[in-house]
Write a protein that holds these residues in place. Structure first.
Motif, short mmCIF file in Angstrom:
data_model
loop_
_atom_site.label_atom_id
_atom_site.label_comp_id
_atom_site.label_asym_id
_atom_site.label_seq_id
_atom_site.Cartn_x
_atom_site.Cartn_y
_atom_site.Cartn_z
N ILE A 69 0.90 -1.16 0.00
CA ILE A 69 0.00 0.00 0.00
C ILE A 69 0.94 1.21 0.00
N GLU A 70 1.07 1.84 -1.15
CA GLU A 70 2.09 2.88 -1.32
C GLU A 70 1.61 4.25 -0.85
N HIS A 71 2.52 4.93 -0.16
CA HIS A 71 2.30 6.33 0.24
C HIS A 71 3.49 7.11 -0.32
N ILE A 72 3.23 7.96 -1.28
CA ILE A 72 4.32 8.66 -1.97
C ILE A 72 4.36 10.13 -1.56
N TYR A 73 5.53 10.57 -1.15
CA TYR A 73 5.74 11.97 -0.76
C TYR A 73 6.87 12.53 -1.62
N ALA A 74 6.52 13.31 -2.61
CA ALA A 74 7.52 13.87 -3.52
C ALA A 74 7.78 15.34 -3.20
N LEU A 75 8.94 15.82 -3.59
CA LEU A 75 9.33 17.24 -3.43
C LEU A 75 9.26 17.68 -1.96
N VAL A 76 9.72 16.80 -1.08
CA VAL A 76 9.78 17.13 0.36
C VAL A 76 11.07 17.91 0.60
N ARG A 77 10.94 19.24 0.84
CA ARG A 77 12.13 20.08 0.91
C ARG A 77 12.12 21.07 2.08
N SER A 78 11.24 20.83 3.03
CA SER A 78 11.23 21.72 4.20
C SER A 78 10.92 20.90 5.44
N ASN A 79 11.28 21.45 6.60
CA ASN A 79 11.02 20.77 7.87
C ASN A 79 9.53 20.60 8.11
N GLN A 130 7.19 20.25 5.83
CA GLN A 130 6.72 19.16 4.98
C GLN A 130 7.09 17.81 5.60
N MET A 131 8.30 17.72 6.15
CA MET A 131 8.73 16.47 6.75
C MET A 131 7.90 16.14 7.99
N GLU A 132 7.49 17.15 8.73
CA GLU A 132 6.63 16.90 9.90
C GLU A 132 5.32 16.25 9.47
N ARG A 133 4.75 16.74 8.36
CA ARG A 133 3.50 16.16 7.86
C ARG A 133 3.73 14.72 7.39
N VAL A 134 4.89 14.48 6.77
CA VAL A 134 5.22 13.13 6.32
C VAL A 134 5.27 12.19 7.52
N LEU A 135 5.94 12.61 8.58
CA LEU A 135 6.08 11.77 9.77
C LEU A 135 4.72 11.51 10.42
N GLU A 136 3.82 12.47 10.37
CA GLU A 136 2.49 12.27 10.91
C GLU A 136 1.75 11.18 10.14
N GLU A 137 1.89 11.19 8.83
CA GLU A 137 1.22 10.18 8.00
C GLU A 137 1.87 8.80 8.19
N ILE A 138 3.19 8.79 8.38
CA ILE A 138 3.89 7.53 8.63
C ILE A 138 3.41 6.93 9.95
N ALA A 139 3.23 7.78 10.95
CA ALA A 139 2.76 7.31 12.27
C ALA A 139 1.36 6.74 12.16
N ALA A 140 0.53 7.29 11.28
CA ALA A 140 -0.86 6.84 11.14
C ALA A 140 -0.97 5.52 10.37
N ALA A 141 0.09 5.16 9.61
CA ALA A 141 0.07 3.92 8.83
C ALA A 141 1.43 3.26 8.94
N PRO A 142 1.72 2.59 10.06
CA PRO A 142 3.04 1.99 10.29
C PRO A 142 3.44 1.05 9.15
N GLY A 143 4.73 1.13 8.78
CA GLY A 143 5.23 0.27 7.72
C GLY A 143 6.71 0.50 7.50
N VAL A 144 7.15 0.31 6.28
CA VAL A 144 8.55 0.50 5.90
C VAL A 144 8.70 1.86 5.23
#
Length: 289
Positions: free
Chosen positions: A46-56, A58-72
């Motif tokens: 189940i792919e979650h793609i985060y492209a053009l991540v270039r700011s802190n 943006q990375m915070e939002r990425v980590l929030e989504e990773i926490a909501a769907a644990p995986g690799v």
């Protein structure tokens, strides 16, 4: 202990979340992930793609989504600060994170004795290679399905020839994305037999063949998609067999290399063509002046 699965029993599909984090377009990472996951049977990502991540932020939002769907977590981040932010966040969440390009980049750096560039998206720079690929794509579209004069076809690196529905067009488009100028000419019973291509000097002409059974199946699916009837020589098995035999004989008579696409993907066909081009280039370079 759970009971052993009987030999030959089907394995239930395993679903898992995979987070692909890139500070560029994400194309490289996405392709790598698909290639690796394809090595595992019964595994569905189940792919979650985060492209053009270039700011802190943006990375915070990425980590929030990773926490909501644990995986690799796989990434191709170049910026050290963003990498550290992702690594720290993944350790906190107790999730594995992998720098997909790190082993290759590290090995090349040691071999070359060169520092690694910190420039984001370097592979997508508007350099000569980029414009060559765009030019090749324009050429493939303009010289699809027999379009173009003999003089225009002379500008191609490769001309593909084959009966209808032998993946000529998608293969040309794929080659164009590799910077190779490719045209294609269909063999049409009673109209085009490819004889004019024997006058070409520069391009490599490659014949594409396919088994009659597979070709009938592909053509029937094509007609179904168009809501068209099947009562024609286009899908008649005897007619199709004769058509494919004539094509093979024409390729052999003209000494053109041939590729059977029956069990090949477009990527595999393109790879075989690239090898043929490379071999031809090597022979020319090695030929005495």
């Amino acid at each position: 202990m759970s009971p052993a699965r009987p030999p030959g029993a089907s394995r239930l599909a395993t679903y898992f979340h995979v987070h692909l984090v890139s500070d560029s377009t994400g194309e490289t990472l996405n392709a790598m992930a698909k290639a690796v996951i394809a090595r595992f049977d019964g595994v569905i990502p189940i792919e979650h793609i985060y492209a053009l991540v270039r700011s802190n932020k943006q990375m915070e939002r990425v980590l929030e989504e990773i926490a909501a769907a644990p995986g690799v977590v796989l990434h191709t981040l170049v910026d050290r600060e963003l990498r550290e932010q992702l690594e720290v966040g993944c350790r906190r969440l107790q999730m594995p994170q992998i720098g997909a390009l790190d082993p290759l980049v590290g090995a090349l750096s040691r071999y070359l004795g060169a520092d690694v560039s910190a420039r984001v998206g370097a592979q997508h720079a508007l350099d000569t290679g980029y414009f060559n690929r765009m030019s090749a794509l324009d050429y493939a579209i303009a010289h699809d399905d027999g379009q173009g004069t003999l003089e225009q076809l002379e500008q191609a690196d490769v001309v593909l020839c084959g009966v209808s529905r032998t993946s000529k067009t998608p293969t040309c488009i794929y080659l164009a994305h590799r910077g190779i100028r490719a045209a294609n000419v269909p063999l049409v019973p009673g109209q085009e037999d490819g004889e004019r291509l024997t006058a070409l000097k520069n391009p490599l002409v490659v014949g594409l063949t396919v088994s009659p059974d597979r070709l009938v199946q592909i053509r029937r699916n094509r007609l179904d998609g168009l809501n068209a009837g099947h009562a024609s020589a286009y899908v008649d098995h005897d007619s199709v067999r004769e058509e494919t035999i004539k094509a093979r004989r024409a390729f052999e008579r003209r000494g053109w290399p041939t590729i059977d696409v029956t069990r090949r993907s477009v990527e595999e066909t393109a790879a075989a063509i690239i090898n043929l081009l490379s071999e031809r280039r090597s022979r020319r370079l090695g030929a005495p002046m």
